[in-house]
Design an enzyme around this catalytic site. Structure first.
Site, PDB file in Angstrom:
ATOM      1  N   ARG A   1     -16.987  -5.147  12.910  1.00 62.30           N
ATOM      2  CA  ARG A   1     -17.002  -3.969  12.096  1.00 62.30           C
ATOM      3  C   ARG A   1     -16.068  -3.767  11.070  1.00 62.30           C
ATOM      4  O   ARG A   1     -16.318  -3.147  10.088  1.00 62.30           O
ATOM      5  CB  ARG A   1     -17.417  -2.765  13.111  1.00 62.30           C
ATOM      6  CG  ARG A   1     -18.614  -2.515  13.531  1.00 62.30           C
ATOM      7  CD  ARG A   1     -18.853  -1.382  14.502  1.00 62.30           C
ATOM      8  NE  ARG A   1     -18.251  -1.449  15.699  1.00 62.30           N
ATOM      9  CZ  ARG A   1     -17.649  -0.365  16.523  1.00 62.30           C
ATOM     10  NH1 ARG A   1     -17.641   0.888  15.846  1.00 62.30           N
ATOM     11  NH2 ARG A   1     -17.116  -0.535  17.508  1.00 62.30           N
TER      12      ARG A   1
ATOM     13  N   ALA B   1      21.051  -2.538 -36.156  1.00 56.30           N
ATOM     14  CA  ALA B   1      19.832  -2.520 -35.526  1.00 56.30           C
ATOM     15  C   ALA B   1      19.313  -3.765 -36.165  1.00 56.30           C
ATOM     16  O   ALA B   1      19.452  -4.183 -37.119  1.00 56.30           O
ATOM     17  CB  ALA B   1      19.284  -1.446 -36.059  1.00 56.30           C
TER      18      ALA B   1
END
Ligand code: UD1
Ligand code: CA
Length: 452
Positions: free
Chosen positions: A13, A418
């Site tokens: 099951r 940056a």
């Protein structure tokens, strides 16, 4: 004392290729829960009876202290225990447990063994609806006479609400004789372990019963529905223990611990968190909603905001992490480190008071103290074949959208402008950048769409 764990059943099951006893509760196989509890009773012999999916069961549960007994075909619970006989110590008690009944507590089993010291003891429960279980048949004086299976029971016996949980403590010296005398002339054509009770009674062996503190302790798993139900029972038990120990849980019903969660005082955990493996939360740690922490140690007073995913990481005290931070294996953060949203860190040490607050990938790196890693910074740690190290020394400032092509070192106090793509070491205390010169093309026009 012997312990026999029956784990030969198929579990149709479950509708699964995985053998039933390997399905997990709290991330651990059902049968592993039973084995772990059994070990706390320090049995002389610990035997697992296996059959269905045998190889997978053995491979998954393998341990030096386990003996194995194969049952094939499966002719019933009595037949199953019989297969274990050659492995058992001949005297003392034999405790029979079930690989699909995961949550029985050791205290309950000790009570059962104590009750059965001078005979045989059965763990029983009273059920409002006893359908499907074997019933405990007693005489007028309340003495147990036998167990009758549902399918063999008369209407009067079916009305009995005291049922057999299956868990029993038996005198080992009698087992071989009793099991050898079982018959399979019953409704299911099986050799029932439960039939030894009537044989014991006939020999004047005293029969005792004991009860668990909670019904959930004796519930078995036959379906995914029952698996999910027992998972919730187990999780609620864990949550209750944490609450009793002083952890603040926003909702004890919305917590999953799949392993061991250790904690200091005044820890608080918001809803939907999952803790796996070994997790340790220091004093006053706050975990926000929907975080997953696996094998993680968190220092005192660190705050973890929502939706973080941490694995195999050590986090220092007074940290500020998340939301949406990801720490992968090998991450070690010092004290007061800040890791913000969409920052992924792998195999990297970051020293005290450094920050990476937005959108970054930091892998195979060593970062000093007070470093600021700008938004969009990426360590290019992989050249397609090998991984290389990035070293960022104390007090460095990394500008936004920087790529550090490893192996590369940024010297103490350096600043990277940056948009830098760093391919060579950056010297200390200087500004380094790699950037095309900004220019404006006079008279430039955007292309126009060509009309057809
Ligand atoms: C059994 C008991 C019943 C009890 C119930 C509790 C018997 C005859 N009946 O019934 O009194 O109320 O458990 O749940 O014992 N197994 C094997 N080999 C086998 C048969 C079973 O290893 O040949 C294992 C199964 O994997 C399972 C356990 O034993 O873990 C129980 O087997 P199951 O067939 O479910 O027994 P029940 O009919 O439920
Ligand atoms: Ca059953």
């Amino acid at each position: 004392m012997n312990i026999v764990i029956l784990a030969a059943g198929q579990g149709k099951r479950m509708h699964s290729n995985l053998p039933k006893v390997l399905h997990p509760i709290a991330g651990k196989a059902l049968a592993q829960h039973v084995i772990d509890t059994a070990r706390t009773l320090t049995p002389e012999k610990l035997v697992v009876v296996f059959g269905h999916g045998g190889d997978a069961v053995r491979a998954t549960l393998a341990a030096a202290d386990l003996a194995w007994a194969k049952q094939e075909p499966q002719l019933g619970t009595g037949h199953a225990v019989m297969q274990a006989l050659p492995e058992l110590a001949p005297n003392g008690q034999t405790l029979v447990l079930y690989g699909d009944v995961p949550l029985t507590r050791a205290t309950t089993l000790k009570r059962l063994l104590q009750a059965g010291k001078d005979g045989l003891a059965i763990l029983t429960v009273e059920l409002a609806n006893p359908t499907g279980y074997g019933r405990i048949v007693r005489d007028a004086a309340g003495q147990v006479l036998r167990i009758v299976e549902e399918k063999d029971a008369t209407p009067a016996e079916k009305a009995i609400t005291e049922v057999n949980t299956g868990i029993m403590a038996l005198p080992s010296a009698k087992l071989a004789d009793w099991l050898g005398r079982l018959s399979n002339k019953n409704a299911q054509g099986e050799y029932y372990l439960t039939d030894v009770v009537a044989l014991a009674v006939a020999e004047g062996v005293s029969i005792h019963t004991a009860q668990p503190d909670g019904e959930w302790e004796v519930l078995g798993v036959n379906s995914k529905v029952q698996l999910a139900e027992l998972e919730r029972v187990h999780q609620r038990n864990i949550a209750d223990r944490l609450l009793v120990d002083g952890v603040r849980l926003a909702d004890p019903a919305r917590l999953d611990v799949r392993g061991e969660l250790r904690h200091g005082r005044d820890v608080s955990i918001d809803v939907g968190c999952i803790f796996e493996g070994s997790v340790e939360l220091g004093d006053a740690v706050e975990v926000g909603p929907y975080c997953l922490l696996k094998n993680v140690k968190v220092g005192a007073s660190t705050r973890i905001a929502a939706f973080c995913h941490f694995e195999d990481a050590v986090i220092g005290p007074d940290g500020v992490l998340g939301p949406y931070a990801r720490l992968r294996p090998g991450t070690e953060l010092g004290r007061e480190v800040h890791i913000g949203n969409f920052v992924e860190i792998k195999n990297t040490k970051i020293a005290a008071q450094s920050k990476a607050n937005h959108l970054a990938y930091i892998g195979d790196a060593e970062i000093g103290q007070r470093v600021n890693v700008g938004a969009g910074t990426i360590t290019c740690n992989y050249d397609g074949a090998n991984k290389h190290l990035t070293i960022i020394e104390d007090d460095v400032f990394i500008g936004s959208d920087t790529q550090l092509v490893a192996p590369v070192t940024v010297g103490r106090g350096a600043t990277l402008g940056a948009g830098t793509t760093l391919t060579k070491d950056a010297p200390p205390d200087a500004l380094t950048m790699s950037r095309a010169k900004q220019m404006t093309l006079a008279g430039w026009k955007r292309p126009q769409k060509v009309k057809k």
